[in-house]
Design a protein around this motif. Structure first.
Motif, PDB file in Angstrom:
ATOM      1  N   ARG A   1       1.251  -1.367  -0.025  1.00 47.21           N
ATOM      2  CA  ARG A   1      -0.017   0.010  -0.119  1.00 47.21           C
ATOM      3  C   ARG A   1       0.892   0.880   0.109  1.00 47.21           C
ATOM      4  N   ALA A   2       1.765   0.957   0.479  1.00 43.47           N
ATOM      5  CA  ALA A   2       2.760   2.178   0.801  1.00 43.47           C
ATOM      6  C   ALA A   2       3.538   2.449  -1.026  1.00 43.47           C
ATOM      7  N   LEU A   3       3.989   1.401  -1.900  1.00 44.79           N
ATOM      8  CA  LEU A   3       4.393   1.535  -2.844  1.00 44.79           C
ATOM      9  C   LEU A   3       3.325   2.376  -3.916  1.00 44.79           C
ATOM     10  N   ARG A   4       1.834   2.368  -3.061  1.00 43.89           N
ATOM     11  CA  ARG A   4       0.673   2.878  -4.352  1.00 43.89           C
ATOM     12  C   ARG A   4       1.532   4.878  -3.860  1.00 43.89           C
ATOM     13  N   GLY A   5       1.128   4.907  -2.898  1.00 50.03           N
ATOM     14  CA  GLY A   5       1.608   6.423  -2.262  1.00 50.03           C
ATOM     15  C   GLY A   5       2.705   6.852  -2.875  1.00 50.03           C
ATOM     16  N   TYR A   6       3.839   5.241  -3.121  1.00 42.51           N
ATOM     17  CA  TYR A   6       4.765   6.486  -4.350  1.00 42.51           C
ATOM     18  C   TYR A   6       4.810   6.929  -5.535  1.00 42.51           C
TER      19      TYR A   6
ATOM     20  N   ARG B   1       4.292  11.303 -10.423  1.00 41.88           N
ATOM     21  CA  ARG B   1       3.256  11.433 -11.069  1.00 41.88           C
ATOM     22  C   ARG B   1       3.702  12.740 -11.487  1.00 41.88           C
ATOM     23  N   PHE B   2       4.162  13.936 -10.426  1.00 42.11           N
ATOM     24  CA  PHE B   2       4.921  15.066 -10.749  1.00 42.11           C
ATOM     25  C   PHE B   2       5.823  14.539 -11.566  1.00 42.11           C
ATOM     26  N   ILE B   3       6.742  13.698 -11.592  1.00 43.24           N
ATOM     27  CA  ILE B   3       7.839  13.222 -12.708  1.00 43.24           C
ATOM     28  C   ILE B   3       7.665  13.245 -14.180  1.00 43.24           C
ATOM     29  N   ASP B   4       5.989  12.337 -13.487  1.00 42.45           N
ATOM     30  CA  ASP B   4       5.095  11.247 -15.437  1.00 42.45           C
ATOM     31  C   ASP B   4       4.863  12.738 -16.278  1.00 42.45           C
ATOM     32  N   ALA B   5       4.813  14.278 -15.340  1.00 40.94           N
ATOM     33  CA  ALA B   5       3.836  15.157 -16.081  1.00 40.94           C
ATOM     34  C   ALA B   5       4.087  15.797 -17.032  1.00 40.94           C
TER      35      ALA B   5
END
Length: 249
Positions: free
Chosen positions: A144-149, A154-158
Motif C-alpha cells: 500500500r505504501a508503494l501506491r503512495g510512492y 506523477r509529478f515527474i510523469d507530468a
C-alpha cells in the motif's frame, strides 16, 4: 554533444548558465564545480552528417554562431567531446511489482536538455523513503505504501510527458514563443517560468489559462526602447529535426 572546459567560459549574461532555444536547436552553457564549464549543443538530427564528418569543427561552428554566445577564448578542453545520435526517453512503472520500486533513470529517463536527471533521482528516492519508511519499520507489507510512492511520482510523469513532446524537436508553438517573450518584461511570468524550469512546482504553475492569456497579451505590447534586438541571420535558420537524442518508449 558536450565538452567540459577549464577555466570557466565567459558568459554574456547573468547567473551560472545560459540556454539558447534556437528554433528547433538548443545549446546550453553551464558552470559546474571546480571552475569548470560544460558546453552542450543539440542540433537537428538531419545535420548528423555534418557532425559525423568533422565533430569538433561542427561543434565549434555551432557555438561560434550562438547569439550572445559564451567566449571560449583562453579556455582549454579537459574532457572528450561526447555525443549521442539516439537518446531514448523511457518511462516505467515506478512500482512495477510487489517488493520492487524504481527511482531515477530506472523509472524515467527523460530528454537530457533540461538536465533534470539527478534532480529526479534524488527527489524520487526521497518520495520512496517517505512513503515506505513507516511500513518497513513496523515490518508491514509495503504494497500500500508503494501506491503512495506511485502517486508522488506523477509529478515527474507530468514533466516527462512535456519533455517527450520537446524531444521531438518541433518548432516552438506561438504560445511558447509568447511566454518566452513576455518573461523578459513581466516579473510574474518570469518567476513562474523560473519555477517551471527548475521543476519546483507542477507544470500548471506556468501552463494554465491565466498565464497563457497574460503572455499572449504581453507579447503583443510594444517593447520598451532598448529591448528590441536584431536577430542574427543564423538564428532564423530552422532546420528540420529530431535532435540527435530522440526516441520515446
Amino acid at each position: 554533444m558536450a565538452i567540459i572546459l577549464r577555466p570557466c567560459a565567459t558568459m554574456n549574461g547573468p547567473g551560472d548558465g545560459q540556454v539558447w532555444p534556437l528554433g528547433r536547436d538548443v545549446a546550453v552553457c553551464i558552470r559546474v564545480d571546480d571552475g569548470l564549464t560544460q558546453v552542450g549543443v543539440f542540433p537537428a538530427k538531419d545535420r548528423l552528417p555534418e557532425f559525423t564528418a568533422e565533430r569538433q569543427a561542427a561543434f565549434d561552428r555551432f557555438v561560434g554562431h550562438l547569439p550572445d554566445g559564451p567566449s571560449l577564448a583562453g579556455a582549454r578542453r579537459v574532457s572528450n567531446l561526447i555525443g549521442t545520435t539516439d537518446y531514448p526517453c523511457i518511462r516505467r512503472d515506478p512500482a512495477p511489482r510487489p517488493g520492487l520500486a524504481l527511482i531515477g533513470d530506472a523509472a524515467t529517463a527523460s530528454d537530457p536538455v533540461p538536465a533534470v536527471g539527478c534532480g529526479w533521482a534524488f527527489r524520487s528516492a526521497a518520495w520512496l523513503a517517505d512513503a515506505t519508511a513507516e511500513s518497513l519499520a513496523q515490518g508491514r507489507d509495503p504494497h500500500r505504501a508503494l501506491r503512495g510512492y506511485r502517486r508522488a511520482h506523477r509529478f515527474i510523469d507530468a514533466y516527462d510527458a512535456l519533455g517527450r513532446r520537446e524531444a521531438l524537436a518541433r518548432p516552438p508553438s506561438p504560445l511558447q514563443r509568447a511566454v518566452r517573450a513576455a518573461a523578459v518584461s513581466d516579473p510574474c511570468i518570469s518567476r513562474r517560468l523560473a519555477v517551471f524550469a527548475t521543476r519546483a512546482a507542477p507544470p500548471s504553475v506556468l501552463l494554465n489559462p491565466t498565464v497563457m492569456i497574460r503572455a499572449a497579451v504581453a507579447s503583443r505590447a510594444p517593447k520598451p526602447r532598448g529591448m528590441q534586438r536584431t536577430r542574427p541571420a543564423d538564428q532564423d535558420r530552422v532546420p528540420s529535426r529530431g535532435r540527435g537524442r530522440r526516441r520515446t518508449e
